[in-house]
Design a protein around this motif. Sequence first.
Motif, PDB file in Angstrom:
ATOM      1  N   PRO A 271       4.931  49.193 -18.513  1.00  0.00           N
ATOM      2  CA  PRO A 271       5.355  50.888 -19.872  1.00  0.00           C
ATOM      3  C   PRO A 271       3.778  50.876 -20.286  1.00  0.00           C
ATOM      4  CG  PRO A 271       6.965  48.622 -20.191  1.00  0.00           C
ATOM      5  CD  PRO A 271       6.309  48.752 -18.771  1.00  0.00           C
ATOM      6  N   ASP A 272       3.374  49.666 -20.699  1.00  0.00           N
ATOM      7  CA  ASP A 272       1.544  49.995 -21.778  1.00  0.00           C
ATOM      8  C   ASP A 272       1.036  50.180 -20.737  1.00  0.00           C
ATOM      9  OD1 ASP A 272       2.079  47.241 -20.084  1.00  0.00           O
ATOM     10  OD2 ASP A 272       0.739  46.488 -20.988  1.00  0.00           O
ATOM     11  N   LEU A 273       1.057  50.785 -19.850  1.00  0.00           N
ATOM     12  CA  LEU A 273       0.331  51.491 -19.069  1.00  0.00           C
ATOM     13  C   LEU A 273       0.023  52.859 -18.528  1.00  0.00           C
ATOM     14  CD1 LEU A 273      -1.220  47.956 -16.570  1.00  0.00           C
ATOM     15  CD2 LEU A 273      -2.012  49.329 -19.119  1.00  0.00           C
ATOM     16  N   ASP A 274      -0.606  53.377 -17.820  1.00  0.00           N
ATOM     17  CA  ASP A 274      -0.702  55.359 -17.718  1.00  0.00           C
ATOM     18  C   ASP A 274      -1.814  55.279 -16.939  1.00  0.00           C
ATOM     19  OD1 ASP A 274       1.112  57.810 -17.187  1.00  0.00           O
ATOM     20  OD2 ASP A 274      -0.239  58.470 -18.598  1.00  0.00           O
ATOM     21  N   SER A 275      -1.469  55.616 -15.680  1.00  0.00           N
ATOM     22  CA  SER A 275      -2.036  55.577 -14.499  1.00  0.00           C
ATOM     23  C   SER A 275      -2.513  56.692 -13.802  1.00  0.00           C
ATOM     24  CB  SER A 275      -2.359  54.702 -13.109  1.00  0.00           C
ATOM     25  OG  SER A 275      -2.370  53.449 -13.970  1.00  0.00           O
ATOM     26  N   SER A 276      -3.277  57.661 -13.605  1.00  0.00           N
ATOM     27  CA  SER A 276      -3.611  58.600 -12.094  1.00  0.00           C
ATOM     28  C   SER A 276      -5.215  58.817 -11.644  1.00  0.00           C
ATOM     29  CB  SER A 276      -4.311  59.650 -13.662  1.00  0.00           C
ATOM     30  OG  SER A 276      -3.516  60.707 -14.915  1.00  0.00           O
ATOM     31  N   PHE A 277      -5.257  59.124 -10.439  1.00  0.00           N
ATOM     32  CA  PHE A 277      -5.712  59.202  -9.119  1.00  0.00           C
ATOM     33  C   PHE A 277      -6.261  60.215  -9.299  1.00  0.00           C
ATOM     34  CE2 PHE A 277      -2.104  55.957  -9.537  1.00  0.00           C
ATOM     35  CZ  PHE A 277      -2.576  54.876  -8.821  1.00  0.00           C
ATOM     36  N   VAL A 278      -8.010  59.743  -9.213  1.00  0.00           N
ATOM     37  CA  VAL A 278      -9.064  61.091  -8.471  1.00  0.00           C
ATOM     38  C   VAL A 278      -9.883  60.884  -8.120  1.00  0.00           C
ATOM     39  CG1 VAL A 278      -8.479  61.752 -11.393  1.00  0.00           C
ATOM     40  CG2 VAL A 278     -10.392  60.540 -10.602  1.00  0.00           C
TER      41      VAL A 278
END
Length: 292
Positions: A271-278
Amino acid sequence: MSRIAIVIAAMIGAAVPTQQSAAQQPAARPNQVVPPNPLLQAFDTDHDGALSAAEIDAAATKLRERDANRDGKLTADELPRGAGGRGGGRGAGATVVEGELSKPPLPLDDGEKRILAAIEQARGGERYANVSTADGRLLRQLAESLGAKRIVELGTSTGESGLWFSMALRKTGGKLYTHDLDPGRIAVARKNFKTAGVEDLVIITEGDAHQTAPRNKDPIDILFIDAEKEGYDAYLKELLPYVRPGGLIIAHNMKRPAPNPRYVEAITTRPDLDSSFVLMDGAGLGITLKKR
């Protein structure tokens, strides 16, 4: 003309449909975007709609750059293709192919010009595994927009990613702290940094990054992971405590080679991380925010 140049020319020719007469061609729909040939688009550096002899010769280098996993082969995923890739387009009016909107990076000043020239020169030498131009440009953009003062890189290789970061660090007043096991690669990287005139922005540490990187306890603005894939989750565990709130963890090779599943699990379930893949048409980047 070399054999590879002849093959490239044949590939481009085969990808261009036989031109129909005006009477045979169907009428274009209103606002229809006709996508250009993706191979021509990839190699036509002066954007004149044709390949010169020099561009054909240079295409061999560009094809090698697309070999994301450095296995000496090019798969369909690694070759340029129309927008939407496998599985169709992106909707009406969005038939954009790779590179159609993007243009080569333009230097703002002599310093940037020197770095970009060093990157091109580095690509003619010993490359090992390195980032693509698209990857590198995004690294620079993220670092400069974040105002990064301390970037920690795991996996120096021959310094290409470090050169992209250096373009940002010239403006932010920061430093790159990069770690690698291989003295041969480090030697090439040092030469590349010197050629670019950014050796004063880069601190190179030789050794096992699992041991060397956590020794410095200062806050990290960007952690860039591009070392052995099986160690990604361990690097995250070891260094996440030092990434400042609001900082980024950027991981290379989130598509090719296959990413470490433990790392992917860690950055997508906490919950303390937010990720995207590009940039998943290439090697792929994972960008993770450490929430404030």
